[in-house]
Design a protein around this motif. Structure first.
Motif, PDB file in Angstrom:
ATOM      1  N   VAL A 153       0.831  -1.199   0.000  1.00  0.00           N
ATOM      2  CA  VAL A 153       0.000   0.000   0.000  1.00  0.00           C
ATOM      3  C   VAL A 153       0.869   1.254   0.000  1.00  0.00           C
ATOM      4  CG1 VAL A 153      -1.865   1.232   1.148  1.00  0.00           C
ATOM      5  CG2 VAL A 153      -1.799  -1.271   1.235  1.00  0.00           C
ATOM      6  N   ALA A 154       0.742   2.023  -1.057  1.00  0.00           N
ATOM      7  CA  ALA A 154       1.480   3.283  -1.167  1.00  0.00           C
ATOM      8  C   ALA A 154       0.742   4.362  -0.379  1.00  0.00           C
ATOM      9  CB  ALA A 154       1.603   3.698  -2.635  1.00  0.00           C
ATOM     10  N   PRO A 155       1.458   5.270   0.260  1.00  0.00           N
ATOM     11  CA  PRO A 155       0.806   6.328   1.045  1.00  0.00           C
ATOM     12  C   PRO A 155       0.320   7.449   0.129  1.00  0.00           C
ATOM     13  CG  PRO A 155       3.173   6.571   1.196  1.00  0.00           C
ATOM     14  CD  PRO A 155       2.931   5.335   0.374  1.00  0.00           C
ATOM     15  N   MET A 156      -0.613   7.089  -0.761  1.00  0.00           N
ATOM     16  CA  MET A 156      -1.127   8.078  -1.703  1.00  0.00           C
ATOM     17  C   MET A 156      -2.530   7.686  -2.137  1.00  0.00           C
ATOM     18  SD  MET A 156       0.848   7.073  -5.287  1.00  0.00           S
ATOM     19  CE  MET A 156       0.268   8.561  -6.025  1.00  0.00           C
ATOM     20  N   THR A 157      -3.257   8.669  -2.615  1.00  0.00           N
ATOM     21  CA  THR A 157      -4.547   8.434  -3.243  1.00  0.00           C
ATOM     22  C   THR A 157      -4.482   9.038  -4.642  1.00  0.00           C
ATOM     23  OG1 THR A 157      -5.401  10.496  -2.295  1.00  0.00           O
ATOM     24  CG2 THR A 157      -5.854   8.473  -1.073  1.00  0.00           C
ATOM     25  N   ILE A 158      -5.287   8.488  -5.558  1.00  0.00           N
ATOM     26  CA  ILE A 158      -5.306   9.041  -6.917  1.00  0.00           C
ATOM     27  C   ILE A 158      -6.713   9.400  -7.390  1.00  0.00           C
ATOM     28  CG2 ILE A 158      -3.137   7.937  -7.569  1.00  0.00           C
ATOM     29  CD1 ILE A 158      -4.773   5.850  -9.137  1.00  0.00           C
ATOM     30  N   GLY A 159      -7.724   9.020  -6.633  1.00  0.00           N
ATOM     31  CA  GLY A 159      -9.083   9.441  -6.967  1.00  0.00           C
ATOM     32  C   GLY A 159      -9.800   8.574  -7.970  1.00  0.00           C
ATOM     33  N   ASN A 160      -9.102   8.109  -8.998  1.00  0.00           N
ATOM     34  CA  ASN A 160      -9.734   7.285 -10.025  1.00  0.00           C
ATOM     35  C   ASN A 160      -8.650   6.476 -10.716  1.00  0.00           C
ATOM     36  OD1 ASN A 160     -11.587   6.178 -11.760  1.00  0.00           O
ATOM     37  ND2 ASN A 160     -11.761   7.982 -13.068  1.00  0.00           N
ATOM     38  N   GLY A 161      -9.015   5.310 -11.237  1.00  0.00           N
ATOM     39  CA  GLY A 161      -8.037   4.481 -11.925  1.00  0.00           C
ATOM     40  C   GLY A 161      -8.522   3.063 -12.073  1.00  0.00           C
ATOM     41  N   ILE A 162      -7.563   2.153 -12.251  1.00  0.00           N
ATOM     42  CA  ILE A 162      -7.862   0.730 -12.381  1.00  0.00           C
ATOM     43  C   ILE A 162      -7.965   0.154 -10.972  1.00  0.00           C
ATOM     44  CG2 ILE A 162      -7.094  -1.482 -13.322  1.00  0.00           C
ATOM     45  CD1 ILE A 162      -7.607   0.632 -15.478  1.00  0.00           C
ATOM     46  N   PRO A 163      -9.135  -0.406 -10.600  1.00  0.00           N
ATOM     47  CA  PRO A 163      -9.293  -0.917  -9.236  1.00  0.00           C
ATOM     48  C   PRO A 163      -8.587  -2.248  -9.030  1.00  0.00           C
ATOM     49  CG  PRO A 163     -11.283  -1.325 -10.495  1.00  0.00           C
ATOM     50  CD  PRO A 163     -10.367  -0.543 -11.393  1.00  0.00           C
ATOM     51  N   LEU A 164      -8.410  -2.596  -7.786  1.00  0.00           N
ATOM     52  CA  LEU A 164      -7.782  -3.852  -7.392  1.00  0.00           C
ATOM     53  C   LEU A 164      -8.445  -5.037  -8.098  1.00  0.00           C
ATOM     54  CD1 LEU A 164      -5.644  -4.990  -5.373  1.00  0.00           C
ATOM     55  CD2 LEU A 164      -7.480  -5.141  -3.700  1.00  0.00           C
ATOM     56  N   PHE A 165      -9.756  -5.029  -8.140  1.00  0.00           N
ATOM     57  CA  PHE A 165     -10.525  -6.044  -8.855  1.00  0.00           C
ATOM     58  C   PHE A 165     -11.404  -5.350  -9.879  1.00  0.00           C
ATOM     59  CE2 PHE A 165      -9.896  -7.958  -4.621  1.00  0.00           C
ATOM     60  CZ  PHE A 165      -9.202  -9.098  -4.996  1.00  0.00           C
ATOM     61  N   SER A 166     -11.470  -5.921 -11.072  1.00  0.00           N
ATOM     62  CA  SER A 166     -12.344  -5.382 -12.103  1.00  0.00           C
ATOM     63  C   SER A 166     -13.773  -5.265 -11.592  1.00  0.00           C
ATOM     64  CB  SER A 166     -12.313  -6.319 -13.320  1.00  0.00           C
ATOM     65  OG  SER A 166     -13.411  -6.089 -14.163  1.00  0.00           O
ATOM     66  N   ARG A 167     -14.462  -4.267 -12.077  1.00  0.00           N
ATOM     67  CA  ARG A 167     -15.867  -4.102 -11.698  1.00  0.00           C
ATOM     68  C   ARG A 167     -16.724  -5.253 -12.206  1.00  0.00           C
ATOM     69  NH1 ARG A 167     -14.064   0.237 -10.070  1.00  0.00           N
ATOM     70  NH2 ARG A 167     -14.335   2.417 -10.263  1.00  0.00           N
ATOM     71  N   LYS A 168     -16.153  -6.097 -13.055  1.00  0.00           N
ATOM     72  CA  LYS A 168     -16.863  -7.280 -13.546  1.00  0.00           C
ATOM     73  C   LYS A 168     -16.824  -8.434 -12.551  1.00  0.00           C
ATOM     74  CE  LYS A 168     -15.955  -6.187 -18.381  1.00  0.00           C
ATOM     75  NZ  LYS A 168     -15.255  -6.612 -19.615  1.00  0.00           N
ATOM     76  N   ALA A 169     -16.016  -8.297 -11.503  1.00  0.00           N
ATOM     77  CA  ALA A 169     -15.942  -9.357 -10.493  1.00  0.00           C
ATOM     78  C   ALA A 169     -17.314  -9.534  -9.856  1.00  0.00           C
ATOM     79  CB  ALA A 169     -14.911  -9.009  -9.427  1.00  0.00           C
ATOM     80  N   ALA A 170     -17.630 -10.772  -9.517  1.00  0.00           N
ATOM     81  CA  ALA A 170     -18.918 -11.062  -8.892  1.00  0.00           C
ATOM     82  C   ALA A 170     -18.991 -10.424  -7.509  1.00  0.00           C
ATOM     83  CB  ALA A 170     -19.106 -12.573  -8.773  1.00  0.00           C
ATOM     84  N   PHE A 171     -20.188 -10.010  -7.121  1.00  0.00           N
ATOM     85  CA  PHE A 171     -20.394  -9.529  -5.756  1.00  0.00           C
ATOM     86  C   PHE A 171     -20.363 -10.748  -4.846  1.00  0.00           C
ATOM     87  CE2 PHE A 171     -23.228  -8.563  -2.169  1.00  0.00           C
ATOM     88  CZ  PHE A 171     -22.534  -7.480  -1.631  1.00  0.00           C
ATOM     89  N   ASP A 172     -19.349 -10.853  -4.033  1.00  0.00           N
ATOM     90  CA  ASP A 172     -19.134 -12.040  -3.207  1.00  0.00           C
ATOM     91  C   ASP A 172     -18.343 -11.630  -1.971  1.00  0.00           C
ATOM     92  OD1 ASP A 172     -18.760 -14.561  -2.165  1.00  0.00           O
ATOM     93  OD2 ASP A 172     -17.568 -15.320  -3.841  1.00  0.00           O
ATOM     94  N   PRO A 173     -19.001 -11.058  -0.953  1.00  0.00           N
ATOM     95  CA  PRO A 173     -18.284 -10.584   0.234  1.00  0.00           C
ATOM     96  C   PRO A 173     -17.476 -11.694   0.896  1.00  0.00           C
ATOM     97  CG  PRO A 173     -20.541  -9.778   0.229  1.00  0.00           C
ATOM     98  CD  PRO A 173     -20.442 -10.792  -0.873  1.00  0.00           C
ATOM     99  N   ARG A 174     -16.217 -11.375   1.205  1.00  0.00           N
ATOM    100  CA  ARG A 174     -15.320 -12.322   1.859  1.00  0.00           C
ATOM    101  C   ARG A 174     -14.603 -11.612   2.995  1.00  0.00           C
ATOM    102  NH1 ARG A 174     -13.687 -17.007  -1.531  1.00  0.00           N
ATOM    103  NH2 ARG A 174     -15.405 -17.164  -2.990  1.00  0.00           N
ATOM    104  N   THR A 175     -14.245 -12.361   4.006  1.00  0.00           N
ATOM    105  CA  THR A 175     -13.480 -11.782   5.100  1.00  0.00           C
ATOM    106  C   THR A 175     -12.058 -12.335   5.063  1.00  0.00           C
ATOM    107  OG1 THR A 175     -14.275 -13.495   6.618  1.00  0.00           O
ATOM    108  CG2 THR A 175     -15.488 -11.416   6.575  1.00  0.00           C
ATOM    109  N   TRP A 176     -11.124 -11.521   5.562  1.00  0.00           N
ATOM    110  CA  TRP A 176      -9.711 -11.843   5.502  1.00  0.00           C
ATOM    111  C   TRP A 176      -9.090 -11.616   6.873  1.00  0.00           C
ATOM    112  CZ3 TRP A 176      -7.746 -13.492   0.764  1.00  0.00           C
ATOM    113  CH2 TRP A 176      -8.631 -13.356  -0.328  1.00  0.00           C
ATOM    114  N   THR A 177      -8.095 -12.415   7.210  1.00  0.00           N
ATOM    115  CA  THR A 177      -7.387 -12.295   8.479  1.00  0.00           C
ATOM    116  C   THR A 177      -6.005 -11.710   8.219  1.00  0.00           C
ATOM    117  OG1 THR A 177      -8.562 -14.218   9.351  1.00  0.00           O
ATOM    118  CG2 THR A 177      -6.534 -13.551  10.482  1.00  0.00           C
TER     119      THR A 177
END
Length: 198
Positions: A153-177
């Motif tokens: 994680v870079a200490p910056m924001t850019i406001g808009n761009g290519i997201p971590l996951f494509s918006r085509k990814a299924a809505f599938d909430p997951r939890t992470w440890t």
């Protein structure tokens, strides 16, 4: 069993590149690469440095995390545009594309098959973990197969761009440890999350 690890750089607001999809760390890029961040990558994840960077930094360590890297056609195209036909000659390198029919690097494997089926087969093979490099489209299609997230994680924001996951990814909430974290003096963070079970 081998794990699929999405090891990727992200801004604080969840983007992996700018809106144009160009290499944010390239000559005209906006991504900060502080010295302590680079030192951490060389020490902990030397196999994730591209071949030209390894050569420039005199890095010869094989690394302990990954022996296979997966990327999509657009990510691979960034390297091709810069004259790099195989950025990871030290790893088994698979590029997912239904449009590319050949590559100038004989060692790069083109895969037109379903990414999920391919990853499930790779997980059954012997070896180190599998590095999902990107981009967002491939990560979106493999969302359900990801076992570990390592976010640089870079200490910056850019406001808009290519997201971590494509918006085509299924809505599938997951939890992470959160299983590991490193906070550098430059304020960059390396956060390791393992998919929660149950």
């Amino acid at each position: 069993m081998r794990r699929l690890v999405h090891y990727i750089a992200s801004t604080l607001d969840g983007f992996i590149a700018g809106p144009d999809g160009a290499d944010p760390t390239g000559p005209d890029g906006f991504w900060p690469i502080p010295e302590d961040y680079l030192r951490h990558l060389v020490a902990e994840y030397p196999e994730t440095l591209p071949g030209p960077a390894r050569q420039a930094l005199s890095v010869t360590a094989a690394g302990t995390h990954f022996d296979t890297v997966l990327e999509g056609r657009r990510s691979y195209g960034i390297g091709l545009a810069a004259g790099v036909t195989d950025a990871y000659p030290h790893l088994r390198h698979l590029v997912f594309s239904r449009t590319l029919t050949e590559t100038p690097a004989p060692a790069v494997e083109l895969v037109a098959d379903d990414p999920v089926a391919t990853v499930r087969q790779l997980k059954q093979q012997d070896g180190k973990d599998i590095w999902l490099l990107g981009g967002g489209e491939l990560a979106g299609s493999l969302y359900t197969e990801i076992d570990t997230l390592i976010l640089k994680v870079a200490p910056m924001t850019i406001g808009n761009g290519i997201p971590l996951f494509s918006r085509k990814a299924a809505f599938d909430p997951r939890t992470w440890t959160l299983t590991d974290h490193t906070v550098l003096k430059s304020s960059a963070m390396i956060l390791t999350y393992t998919r929660a079970t149950g």
